[in-house]
Design a protein around this motif. Structure first.
Motif, mmCIF file in Angstrom:
data_model
loop_
_atom_site.group_PDB
_atom_site.id
_atom_site.type_symbol
_atom_site.label_atom_id
_atom_site.label_comp_id
_atom_site.label_asym_id
_atom_site.label_seq_id
_atom_site.Cartn_x
_atom_site.Cartn_y
_atom_site.Cartn_z
ATOM 1 N N GLU A 141 0.690 -1.115 -0.236
ATOM 2 C CA GLU A 141 -0.051 0.069 -0.015
ATOM 3 C C GLU A 141 0.934 1.060 -0.002
ATOM 4 O O GLU A 141 0.474 2.422 -0.495
ATOM 5 C CB GLU A 141 -0.986 0.061 1.283
ATOM 6 N N LEU A 142 1.854 1.281 0.784
ATOM 7 C CA LEU A 142 2.915 2.517 0.866
ATOM 8 C C LEU A 142 3.552 2.749 -0.856
ATOM 9 O O LEU A 142 3.903 3.940 -0.853
ATOM 10 C CB LEU A 142 3.932 2.133 1.666
ATOM 11 N N ALA A 143 3.618 1.685 -1.473
ATOM 12 C CA ALA A 143 4.034 2.240 -2.863
ATOM 13 C C ALA A 143 3.111 2.788 -3.688
ATOM 14 O O ALA A 143 3.463 3.490 -4.860
ATOM 15 C CB ALA A 143 4.372 0.824 -3.692
ATOM 16 N N VAL A 144 1.801 3.094 -3.385
ATOM 17 C CA VAL A 144 0.746 3.559 -4.166
ATOM 18 C C VAL A 144 0.022 4.713 -3.388
ATOM 19 O O VAL A 144 -0.822 5.390 -3.748
ATOM 20 C CB VAL A 144 -0.444 2.659 -4.715
ATOM 21 N N VAL A 145 0.509 5.273 -2.261
ATOM 22 C CA VAL A 145 -0.130 6.078 -1.370
ATOM 23 C C VAL A 145 0.146 7.344 -2.079
ATOM 24 O O VAL A 145 1.210 7.592 -2.390
ATOM 25 C CB VAL A 145 0.320 5.925 0.144
ATOM 26 N N ASP A 146 -0.534 8.390 -1.794
ATOM 27 C CA ASP A 146 -0.641 9.779 -2.316
ATOM 28 C C ASP A 146 0.124 10.691 -1.526
ATOM 29 O O ASP A 146 -0.435 11.245 -0.334
ATOM 30 C CB ASP A 146 -1.879 10.327 -2.627
ATOM 31 N N LEU A 147 1.564 10.834 -1.239
ATOM 32 C CA LEU A 147 2.364 11.446 -0.341
ATOM 33 C C LEU A 147 2.413 12.770 -0.614
ATOM 34 O O LEU A 147 2.494 13.195 -1.831
ATOM 35 C CB LEU A 147 3.676 10.563 -0.342
ATOM 36 N N PRO A 148 2.609 13.805 0.414
ATOM 37 C CA PRO A 148 2.869 15.289 -0.068
ATOM 38 C C PRO A 148 4.083 15.278 -0.988
ATOM 39 O O PRO A 148 5.079 14.636 -0.932
ATOM 40 C CB PRO A 148 3.207 15.840 1.366
ATOM 41 N N ALA A 149 3.903 16.359 -1.580
ATOM 42 C CA ALA A 149 5.446 16.756 -2.530
ATOM 43 C C ALA A 149 6.619 17.083 -1.700
ATOM 44 O O ALA A 149 6.410 17.553 -0.569
ATOM 45 C CB ALA A 149 4.949 17.778 -3.509
ATOM 46 N N LEU A 150 7.726 16.636 -2.017
ATOM 47 C CA LEU A 150 8.812 17.077 -1.603
ATOM 48 C C LEU A 150 9.137 18.724 -1.715
ATOM 49 O O LEU A 150 8.845 19.229 -2.367
ATOM 50 C CB LEU A 150 10.257 16.147 -2.282
ATOM 51 N N VAL A 151 9.695 19.055 -0.346
ATOM 52 C CA VAL A 151 10.127 20.546 -0.135
ATOM 53 C C VAL A 151 11.258 20.657 -0.894
ATOM 54 O O VAL A 151 12.339 19.988 -0.465
ATOM 55 C CB VAL A 151 9.896 20.926 1.266
ATOM 56 N N LYS A 152 11.593 21.570 -1.916
ATOM 57 C CA LYS A 152 12.913 21.961 -2.533
ATOM 58 C C LYS A 152 13.444 22.778 -1.750
ATOM 59 O O LYS A 152 12.925 24.040 -1.556
ATOM 60 C CB LYS A 152 12.468 22.352 -3.927
#
Length: 211
Positions: free
Chosen positions: A82-93
């Motif tokens: 499930e972690l492979a397809v979870v919608d995570l927040p975008a990385l902070v640049k």
């Protein structure tokens, strides 16, 4: 391990049980008084850490992390899939400073056994403020140092903020704010902050803000 043995002495301190599992207790005693010591409870079958006690220079408990239970699986569980397809927040640049990508400062003292992992000059994501940055590590603890323009003429250190083993030290120095944060004693963080010096080439130009 060879690197850690330069800074810590390792001693077997007996056997115990944590989370219902047999554990080997290892004491990590620092060779210098400028960092924490540790007691480790390692699972005797997997070597996973089941409990970690962080100790100050007097051997008093500073922070404790302990497993409540441990389950071992022969293959990945559905939760991992499930972690492979979870919608995570975008990385902070973190954006390099457009004015000068070179760090304008140096550290005249770091604890023995700590190495410089990285240093740069960049803009903070939320405020856009330009900071010079150092990251140090001895293989166990990680220390971050930030230097930014402040304008304050007060050179007194700000009271230390602490959460568990992590100390945050702030020092005002010649119109700059120096912040040191990491899992180190407050005295060590303050000594690192006081060792921050401007590079001589920058000092000679009389320009400490790169613009």
């Amino acid at each position: 391990l060879a690197r850690l043995q330069k800074s810590y002495d390792f001693v077997q301190a007996g056997k115990s049980r944590v989370a219902g599992r047999p554990a080997q207790v290892i004491r990590m005693s620092p060779k210098e008084g400028d960092r924490y010591g540790y007691l480790l409870w390692l699972d005797r079958h997997t070597s996973l850490p089941l409990r970690i006690d962080t100790l100050d220079q007097q051997g008093q408990l500073v922070e404790q992390m302990m497993a409540i239970s441990l389950r071992l699986y022969n293959e990945a569980t559905p939760w991992i899939a499930e972690l492979a397809v979870v919608d995570l927040p975008a990385l902070v640049k973190v954006n390099p400073s457009p004015s000068n990508k070179t760090n304008l400062w140096r550290l005249d003292w770091i604890p023995k056994g700590f190495d410089l992992v990285s240093n740069d000059r960049h803009s903070l994501p939320l405020t856009g403020d330009v900071v010079d940055y150092f990251m140090l590590s001895d293989g166990v603890s990680v220390v971050s140092v930030y230097i930014e323009r402040d304008g304050s003429l007060n050179n007194a250190p700000v009271p230390v903020a602490r959460k568990g083993a992590t100390n945050l030290i702030t020092l005002h120095q010649q119109g700059n704010r120096i912040t040191v944060v990491g899992d180190i004693p407050a005295e060590t963080g303050l000594r690192i902050a006081r060792s921050v010096m401007m590079e001589s080439s920058v000092r000679s130009k009389g320009n400490i803000n790169g613009g």
